[in-house]
Write a protein that holds these residues in place. Structure first.
Motif: not given
Length: 231
Positions: A39-47, A106-111, A156-170
């Motif tokens: 969900g994060i990538l589908l919304v975040g990358l185009p925007l 909640g995690q999609v909104i967070l990441g 872009v990969l850094v963005a995805a991994l940063t979001a991953f790290g943020r939500i998995i530790g939430e």
């Protein structure tokens, strides 16, 4: 200090024995994170591409809003989503509360703000001649976006991994929206919080070790991809 050493010993025994509860918590965490990242990538990358590629009135305001959302407290996100998906909320009939789907919202909104901000910065940093070259070659629409994102793939990969790290530790919104229900919505972070409060350090340490290994794997993957990109 003996209880800490005993906790580590018991933790490694549980990991090597593939303890059923530990594995269930791990799989629930990975399922939740996978759905959320999609969900994060589908919304975040185009925007992120639109925000970085085009100049338009109000762009600075939107960037400021996105940057502000990067620091949005997780409990606030949990509270807002809870209000929408609880029985009395507008989405209450969908039975999302205390489910993995509800936690994923909640995690999609967070990441998502992380991916938008990093992607926009990456697109803005591309060589200005790239846009002219792509337009000369007839690229437009989706092809133009995909080509630009590919050229900025490392960031872009850094963005995805940063979001991953943020939500998995939430833990804040996951606890509020999932309810930390055993065998159903219990994730690594919510389980660590619960078991530490109960004084069961073994399971908490075992799950902490798994979380550290996942973070280590992410960093190794990122370093590997960065070297390949630079080569």
């Amino acid at each position: 200090m003996d209880f800490i050493a005993d906790g580590f010993i018991q933790a490694f025994k549980m990991l090597f024995a593939m303890d059923e509860e530990t594995m269930n918590i791990l799989l629930t965490t990975l399922r939740l994170t996978g759905v959320s990242m999609a969900g994060i990538l589908l919304v975040g990358l185009p925007l992120g591409f639109l925000l970085g590629y085009f100049d338009f009135p109000g762009k600075r305001v939107i960037r400021t809003v996105v940057d502000t959302l990067l620091a949005l407290p997780t409990v606030v996100i949990g509270l807002l989503v809870y209000a929408f998906i609880s029985r009395r909320g507008p989405l209450g009939e969908w039975d999302l509360l205390f489910s993995v789907s509800g936690m994923a919202i909640g995690q999609v909104i967070l990441g998502t703000p992380i991916v938008i901000a990093y992607t926009a910065t990456a697109i803005e940093g591309l060589d200005s001649r790239l846009r002219l070259t792509l337009m000369t070659l007839g690229a437009s629409g989706a092809k133009l976006a995909l080509t630009s994102l590919w050229e900025a793939r490392y960031l872009v990969l850094v963005a995805a991994l940063t979001a991953f790290g943020r939500i998995i530790g939430e833990v804040g919104s996951a606890m509020m929206l999932g309810g930390n229900i055993k065998w159903h919505t219990r994730t690594i972070t919510t389980a660590i919080t619960l078991e530490t409060g109960k004084g069961d350090f073994a399971l908490g340490i075992a799950l902490g070790v798994i979380l550290i290994l996942i973070s280590l794997l992410l960093n190794i993957s990122l370093s590997f991809l960065r070297r390949r990109t630079q080569n």
